[in-house]
Design an enzyme around this catalytic site. Structure first.
Site, short mmCIF file in Angstrom:
data_model
loop_
_atom_site.label_atom_id
_atom_site.label_comp_id
_atom_site.label_asym_id
_atom_site.label_seq_id
_atom_site.Cartn_x
_atom_site.Cartn_y
_atom_site.Cartn_z
N HIS A 139 16.18 -3.34 -22.89
CA HIS A 139 15.74 -4.69 -23.21
C HIS A 139 14.46 -4.69 -24.04
O HIS A 139 13.79 -5.71 -24.15
CB HIS A 139 15.55 -5.50 -21.92
CG HIS A 139 16.82 -5.71 -21.17
ND1 HIS A 139 17.62 -6.83 -21.35
CD2 HIS A 139 17.46 -4.94 -20.25
CE1 HIS A 139 18.68 -6.73 -20.56
NE2 HIS A 139 18.61 -5.59 -19.89
N LYS B 45 -11.12 22.32 -17.26
CA LYS B 45 -11.26 23.76 -17.50
C LYS B 45 -12.72 24.12 -17.80
O LYS B 45 -13.29 25.02 -17.19
CB LYS B 45 -10.36 24.20 -18.65
CG LYS B 45 -10.42 25.70 -18.93
CD LYS B 45 -9.65 26.07 -20.18
CE LYS B 45 -8.17 25.96 -19.99
NZ LYS B 45 -7.41 26.51 -21.13
N GLU C 186 0.96 16.97 -29.34
CA GLU C 186 -0.26 17.77 -29.39
C GLU C 186 0.05 19.22 -29.72
O GLU C 186 -0.77 19.92 -30.30
CB GLU C 186 -1.01 17.67 -28.05
CG GLU C 186 -2.43 18.23 -28.11
CD GLU C 186 -3.25 17.86 -26.90
OE1 GLU C 186 -3.76 16.72 -26.83
OE2 GLU C 186 -3.38 18.71 -25.99
N LYS D 118 -13.80 12.98 -30.83
CA LYS D 118 -14.71 13.14 -29.70
C LYS D 118 -16.09 13.57 -30.17
O LYS D 118 -17.12 13.13 -29.62
CB LYS D 118 -14.12 14.16 -28.73
CG LYS D 118 -12.84 13.69 -28.05
CD LYS D 118 -12.11 14.80 -27.34
CE LYS D 118 -12.85 15.28 -26.13
NZ LYS D 118 -12.04 16.25 -25.34
N GLY E 283 -4.06 23.18 -21.60
CA GLY E 283 -4.08 21.99 -20.76
C GLY E 283 -2.72 21.37 -20.54
O GLY E 283 -2.33 21.06 -19.41
N ARG E 284 -1.96 21.19 -21.62
CA ARG E 284 -0.66 20.51 -21.49
C ARG E 284 0.41 21.39 -20.89
O ARG E 284 1.53 20.94 -20.63
CB ARG E 284 -0.23 19.97 -22.85
CG ARG E 284 -0.13 21.03 -23.95
CD ARG E 284 -0.05 20.37 -25.34
NE ARG E 284 -0.09 21.33 -26.42
CZ ARG E 284 -1.22 21.85 -26.91
NH1 ARG E 284 -2.39 21.53 -26.37
NH2 ARG E 284 -1.19 22.69 -27.93
N GLN F 151 2.42 14.16 -25.04
CA GLN F 151 1.37 15.14 -25.23
C GLN F 151 1.96 16.52 -25.49
O GLN F 151 1.53 17.23 -26.41
CB GLN F 151 0.43 15.21 -24.02
CG GLN F 151 -0.73 16.17 -24.30
CD GLN F 151 -1.48 16.60 -23.06
OE1 GLN F 151 -0.96 16.56 -21.96
NE2 GLN F 151 -2.72 17.03 -23.24
N GLU G 146 -15.14 12.60 -20.86
CA GLU G 146 -14.53 11.54 -20.06
C GLU G 146 -14.47 11.94 -18.59
O GLU G 146 -14.80 11.15 -17.69
CB GLU G 146 -13.11 11.24 -20.57
CG GLU G 146 -13.04 10.76 -22.00
CD GLU G 146 -12.80 11.88 -23.00
OE1 GLU G 146 -12.24 11.60 -24.07
OE2 GLU G 146 -13.15 13.04 -22.68
N THR H 117 -15.85 18.29 -20.23
CA THR H 117 -15.11 17.22 -20.90
C THR H 117 -15.78 15.88 -20.63
O THR H 117 -15.98 15.50 -19.46
CB THR H 117 -13.65 17.19 -20.42
OG1 THR H 117 -13.08 18.49 -20.57
CG2 THR H 117 -12.84 16.18 -21.21
#
Length: 550
Positions: free
Chosen positions: A381, A203, A350, A512, A264-265, A346, A209, A207
């Protein structure tokens, strides 16, 4: 007034003390032959999307419990705030924004901007899919790499995997999110610069990363293409920051903008879903949006007492705040939905992992439980041991498509999967007693009998463990859209009851921010005052010492 001081909360607390904590599922079914019918709800087949069934009957709730929970929802303003969200009011009160992800799904009534964006997505996806959009050497696109993180990665990744049966088999997809260089390196190893398209999804287009991975991809591409003019044929951006996108080298014609009012999510429904649109085609993407809108209409129009996502959210509140459940499992019995639990992590944590209320006061009660899960039967399992015999209560959502996209082995695989899906909800409810039944005539005092008695204790399961079973006729673009929207509204319902803002995420920023300074110190760009704690300084010193070794 605090939540726990509301009369509706006090009534629920009294109900829990008198009846809730002693509630027994086997007894409830025994006493009410119609319990399943009363607690089972269906989103009917509307001609476009198949049926979805939500069975809440194996939850530790009575009719009275649900009535009291609904009164709590009313007392906390759920109906009014639901209306405000749909009407475009600033329900994201900390950032003074509207919340418009629901509007993205209402294709029929989309505004001019949304229609323009959808049309841009349609044209672009069709050009890539039919080979008109070519790389710098004239070859068609064969690989699409989505570079994002958080909501710009988890949603598109999950949906593309879930809808793989509808995907273009001629396209290879990679999703890069982690700042760990291995993530981008492995994607680039499997890509050809001449036939690879990169979607940079951010956006802000700042950011850390995402931009580090984007710049690595750009340098990798230019080592082959040589000339920057070819970038526009291989890089597009989903962003609100056109200046930063243009500075990166992406043509303004290749920008897919979206509103700041879409978090975002919650952004998979718009341009962040561009890779979905390319992979499954525009028509299927629209069906995905329509499936979400179908659940929106139910959420908006259905009275709270029969409202499927409202009940799902209120039942979670019941477990979190009254039973003290600190975790919640989501286990899809469908390999295509392998990434669904990670997506929901998330969405839920979040959104509602908050300790400050909407009125800026501290929370004095539990909020979001930990969400985790893996596909069944693999999950049986691993962590299902904890569900059956652990000391804490962990409610579970179990999801199964009735019809498989891969009915291999004369559909025996899927029939076995379905048997396990149904068996798990039954086993969680009924448990297994520790009663030891010796063979007639056997010596009860023998060593063998004592060993079997001891083993019976270890094999016992208490039962009375709650679960919600969700049966989907088939995983299609429409039903997946409805499922995602269901969990969004579950999250919204919880957030309203807990009086937290489900649409900000300030807690993500602290680590961050600190990382930026630490990176400068690690990279030798600044010495930095020695004002970290002992552990942080120690870790920095060890990292520098070892990394400097030849």
């Amino acid at each position: 007034m605090s939540l726990i001081d509301l009369p509706a909360w006090q009534a629920l607390q009294h109900h829990f003390d008198v009846a809730g904590k002693q509630f027994n599922l086997k007894t409830a079914f025994s006493n009410d032959s119609a319990r399943f019918e009363k607690f089972c709800y269906s989103l009917e087949n509307d001609g476009n999307s198949p049926e979805i069934v939500f069975d809440f009957s194996k939850n530790l709730v009575s009719q009275e419990t649900l009535d009291l929970l609904v009164e709590l929802a009313r007392a906390t303003g759920l109906e009014e705030l639901r209306h405000d969200m749909i009407a475009g009011k600033n329900v994201n009160n900390t950032e003074q924004r509207a919340v418009s992800h629901v509007a993205l799904r209402d294709v029929e009534h989309a505004d001019e901007s949304t229609r323009a964006t959808l049309n841009h997505m349609r044209l672009f996806s069709e050009q890539v899919r039919n080979g008109v959009w070519a790389g710098y050497t004239g070859k068609s696109i064969e690989t699409v790499v989505n570079i994002g993180i958080g909501g710009s990665d988890l949603g598109p990744l999950m949906v593309c995997e879930a809808l793989a049966p509808y995907g273009d088999s001629g396209l290879t997809l990679h999703f890069v999110s982690n700042i760990d260089g291995t993530h981008i390196a492995e994607a680039l190893k499997r890509s050809d610069p001449e036939t690879t398209l990169f979607i940079i999804a951010s956006k802000s287009f700042t950011t850390v990363e995402t931009m580090q991975n984007a710049n690595t991809a750009l340098q990798w591409f230019l080592r082959s293409a040589k000339e920057s003019r070819y970038v526009e044929q291989h890089f597009v951006a989903v962003s609100t920051n056109s200046a930063a996108v243009e500075k990166f080298g992406i043509s303004l014609n290749n920008i897919f903008p979206f509103s700041n009012s879409v978090g975002g999510r919650y952004s998979v429904w718009g341009p962040i879903g561009l890779i979905i649109c390319v992979y499954i085609g525009y028509d299927n993407f629209i069906k995905f949006l329509q499936g979400g809108h179908r659940m929106d209409q139910h959420f908006q129009q259905t009275p709270l007492r029969n409202n499927i996502p409202v009940l799902g959210g209120l039942i979670r509140v019941w477990y979190t705040n009254f039973f003290g459940a600190a975790a919640h499992v989501v286990s899809p019995f469908d390999q295509y939905l392998a990434e669904f639990p990670a997506y929901l992590q998330q969405l839920s944590m979040e959104s509602n992992g908050k300790r400050i209320r909407r009125d800026h006061q501290p929370v004095t009660y539990a909020t979001a439980p930990v969400i985790f899960g893996e596909p069944g039967t693999n999950a049986q399992h691993s962590y299902f041991q904890l569900l059956h015999q652990g000391t804490g209560l962990i409610p579970a959502d179990l999801i199964l498509p009735v019809k498989s996209h891969n009915p291999v082995g004369n559909n025996m695989h899927h029939k076995m999967l379905a048997a396990n899906f149904i068996a798990q909800s039954e086993a969680l409810m009924i448990g297994k007693s520790a009663d030891f039944h010796h063979k007639p005539g056997a010596d009860e005092e023998s060593l063998e009998a004592k060993a079997l008695q001891e083993l019976a204790v270890h094999e016992s399961c208490p039962g009375n463990r709650p679960s919600t079973s969700i049966l989907v006729e088939q995983i299609t673009p429409g039903t997946l859209g409805s499922l995602i929207a269901y969990y969004e509204h579950v999250t919204f319902t919880e957030g309203i009851v807990w009086n937290v803002n489900s649409f900000d995420n300030f807690g993500v920023e602290l680590g961050k921010t600190l990382a930026e300074r630490l990176f400068a110190e690690i990279n030798g760009e600044e010495a930095g005052p020695n004002d970290h704690d002992q552990s942080t300084n120690g870790l920095l010193d060890i990292f520098k010492r070892i990394s400097d070794r030849p």
